[in-house]
Design a protein around this motif. Structure first.
Motif, PDB file in Angstrom:
ATOM      1  N   LEU A 198      45.049  39.146  36.263  1.00  0.00           N
ATOM      2  CA  LEU A 198      45.794  38.678  37.567  1.00  0.00           C
ATOM      3  C   LEU A 198      45.996  37.428  38.101  1.00  0.00           C
ATOM      4  O   LEU A 198      46.741  37.132  38.767  1.00  0.00           O
ATOM      5  N   GLU A 199      45.114  36.383  37.413  1.00  0.00           N
ATOM      6  CA  GLU A 199      45.528  35.143  37.689  1.00  0.00           C
ATOM      7  C   GLU A 199      47.095  34.777  37.146  1.00  0.00           C
ATOM      8  O   GLU A 199      47.546  33.880  37.609  1.00  0.00           O
ATOM      9  N   ASP A 200      47.319  35.382  36.179  1.00  0.00           N
ATOM     10  CA  ASP A 200      48.398  35.132  35.299  1.00  0.00           C
ATOM     11  C   ASP A 200      49.639  35.966  35.594  1.00  0.00           C
ATOM     12  O   ASP A 200      50.800  35.477  35.540  1.00  0.00           O
ATOM     13  N   ALA A 203      35.658  36.065  30.380  1.00  0.00           N
ATOM     14  CA  ALA A 203      36.047  36.340  31.678  1.00  0.00           C
ATOM     15  C   ALA A 203      36.372  34.523  32.074  1.00  0.00           C
ATOM     16  O   ALA A 203      35.404  33.793  32.212  1.00  0.00           O
ATOM     17  N   HIS A 204      37.447  34.440  32.521  1.00  0.00           N
ATOM     18  CA  HIS A 204      37.980  33.133  33.064  1.00  0.00           C
ATOM     19  C   HIS A 204      37.625  33.281  34.910  1.00  0.00           C
ATOM     20  O   HIS A 204      38.318  34.145  35.232  1.00  0.00           O
ATOM     21  N   ILE A 205      36.737  32.354  35.197  1.00  0.00           N
ATOM     22  CA  ILE A 205      36.305  32.777  36.734  1.00  0.00           C
ATOM     23  C   ILE A 205      36.598  31.590  37.581  1.00  0.00           C
ATOM     24  O   ILE A 205      36.425  30.280  37.337  1.00  0.00           O
ATOM     25  N   HIS A 206      37.370  31.643  38.670  1.00  0.00           N
ATOM     26  CA  HIS A 206      37.538  31.049  39.770  1.00  0.00           C
ATOM     27  C   HIS A 206      36.788  31.645  41.122  1.00  0.00           C
ATOM     28  O   HIS A 206      36.624  32.839  40.818  1.00  0.00           O
ATOM     29  N   ALA A 207      36.745  30.922  42.047  1.00  0.00           N
ATOM     30  CA  ALA A 207      36.072  31.320  43.350  1.00  0.00           C
ATOM     31  C   ALA A 207      37.011  31.377  44.385  1.00  0.00           C
ATOM     32  O   ALA A 207      37.928  30.452  44.505  1.00  0.00           O
ATOM     33  N   MET A 238      44.274  36.378  22.829  1.00  0.00           N
ATOM     34  CA  MET A 238      45.248  36.464  24.085  1.00  0.00           C
ATOM     35  C   MET A 238      44.567  36.574  25.576  1.00  0.00           C
ATOM     36  O   MET A 238      43.341  36.972  25.637  1.00  0.00           O
ATOM     37  N   ARG A 239      45.263  36.010  26.292  1.00  0.00           N
ATOM     38  CA  ARG A 239      44.431  36.213  27.805  1.00  0.00           C
ATOM     39  C   ARG A 239      45.388  36.904  28.737  1.00  0.00           C
ATOM     40  O   ARG A 239      46.615  36.998  28.557  1.00  0.00           O
ATOM     41  N   VAL A 240      44.837  37.863  29.598  1.00  0.00           N
ATOM     42  CA  VAL A 240      45.382  38.666  30.398  1.00  0.00           C
ATOM     43  C   VAL A 240      44.766  38.525  31.810  1.00  0.00           C
ATOM     44  O   VAL A 240      43.635  37.899  31.907  1.00  0.00           O
ATOM     45  N   ILE A 300      34.265  29.146  33.003  1.00  0.00           N
ATOM     46  CA  ILE A 300      34.516  28.748  34.183  1.00  0.00           C
ATOM     47  C   ILE A 300      35.607  27.774  34.377  1.00  0.00           C
ATOM     48  O   ILE A 300      35.796  26.774  33.561  1.00  0.00           O
ATOM     49  N   THR A 301      36.522  27.721  35.503  1.00  0.00           N
ATOM     50  CA  THR A 301      37.385  26.820  35.601  1.00  0.00           C
ATOM     51  C   THR A 301      36.951  25.412  35.834  1.00  0.00           C
ATOM     52  O   THR A 301      35.956  25.467  36.665  1.00  0.00           O
ATOM     53  N   THR A 302      37.788  24.373  35.168  1.00  0.00           N
ATOM     54  CA  THR A 302      37.430  23.063  35.813  1.00  0.00           C
ATOM     55  C   THR A 302      38.865  22.497  36.331  1.00  0.00           C
ATOM     56  O   THR A 302      39.069  21.442  36.596  1.00  0.00           O
TER      57      THR A 302
HETATM   58 ZN    ZN Z   1      42.232  29.238  35.752  1.00  0.00          ZN
END
Ligand code: ZN
Ligand code: KMH
Length: 306
Positions: free
Chosen positions: A255-257, A45-49, A251-253, A81-83
């Motif tokens: 709602l961010e993208d 999971a790629h996470i932003h807040a 692959m990444r899927v 986590i995003t940087t």
């Molecule tokens: Zn991101």
């Protein structure tokens, strides 16, 4: 061929609440969406807040803390986590999540670039929040800053915390930046790269562009790397994902993208997008990795160390 790692990018900082009523905003919603994505087959999971009241991208550590706590209590998904953060955040604000949470993975953006968000919402009739339109318009004059000094700082912070960098590659020049950092010992092999196609300011979302990135990476890194793809928007998310499935990438899927499940059909959750990725993979004869299998493929430190 090794199993397919599916990453779910749960909310991001580039899609607007007005574009989708299903975009998770509050920490509880972001965690629920992550668990649902894991149930459907996502290993990462790629996470932003986001600000839980306004939906604005946020770098507040308390928000990340709540999101990460809720995820860890309920599933074993790998958290990246995003940087990259969001428009207007400083490098210090963006990278702070690494020493504080010591995640298994974090994104690492490989160069400064234009990052135009205004075009994607030109047809939106109205906005839900006052901040959205000025925020999008501000990206006409915005540079996503990742200088060599920034990259060196982020990279050293990651290794100091045993966090694996996921190299975000938005254009061919970013591969050469990675090759330079590798030569200088700032980056360490083997690399894990994410090819991002379709950001306004980066390479376009076509199969030819993906193959050009892949061929250039093969030449520079002698195939000693793993890679994943993001096709920004619909149908790029699934078209380029299918190419990665066939070629041995990941692959990444999410709602961010991309906000659509099918043409004209909004995605109602990240889980739906992951489930479609799994269906495509299985139809094409590629098995999907569990989080623990993905940890082996990516050489991660494990959940006990975060
Ligand atoms: Zn991101
Ligand atoms: N929003 C994606 C196009 C990051 O968070 O560091 C890129 C991204 C980068 O996810």
């Amino acid at each position: 061929m090794e199993k397919l790692i599916i990453t779910a990018a749960i909310t991001g900082s580039t899609t607007m609440p007005s574009q989708s009523e299903y975009l998770p905003i509050k920490p509880r919603e972001i965690a629920d969406e992550t668990v649902r994505a894991w149930e459907e087959g996502a290993a990462v999971a790629h996470i932003h807040a986001r600000n839980p009241v306004t939906g604005q991208p946020s770098s507040q550590l308390e928000l990340f803390n709540e999101i990460l706590d809720r995820i860890k209590q309920r599933c074993s998904i790998i958290v990246c986590i995003t940087t990259g953060g969001g428009v207007g955040m400083t490098i210090e604000e963006r990278v702070e999540v690494v020493p504080v949470f010591k995640p298994e993975m974090a994104s690492f953006n490989l160069g400064s670039m234009n990052f135009g968000l205004f075009a994607a919402t030109e047809n939106l009739a109205s906005f839900k929040y006052d901040w959205e339109q000025p925020f999008l318009e501000s990206t006409r004059d915005y540079v996503f800053k990742n200088t060599f000094a920034d990259m060196e700082h982020i990279c050293r912070t990651m290794y100091a915390n045993n966090t694996r960098p996921e190299l975000e590659i938005y254009d061919v020049g970013h591969l050469y930046n990675a090759a330079y950092l590798l030569k200088k010992g700032i980056l360490r092999a083997p690399l894990h790269m994410q090819f991002i196609l379709g950001v306004l300011g980066g390479i376009g979302p076509t199969v030819q562009d993906l193959l050009h990135l892949k061929n250039t990476a093969d030449r520079l890194f002698k195939k000693d790397y793993t890679w994943s793809v993001i096709g920004v928007g619909y149908p790029a998310e699934f078209h380029l994902g299918a190419v990665a499935i066939i070629l041995g990438g990941h692959m990444r899927v999410g709602l961010e993208d991309n906000l659509r499940l099918n043409r004209g059909v909004p995605a109602k959750s990240n889980g739906e997008l992951v489930a479609k990725g799994v269906r495509i993979a299985l139809e094409l004869g590629r098995e999907v990795a569990t989080p623990d299998e993905a940890r082996m493929i990516l050489g991660l430190k494990g959940l006990n160390e975060v």
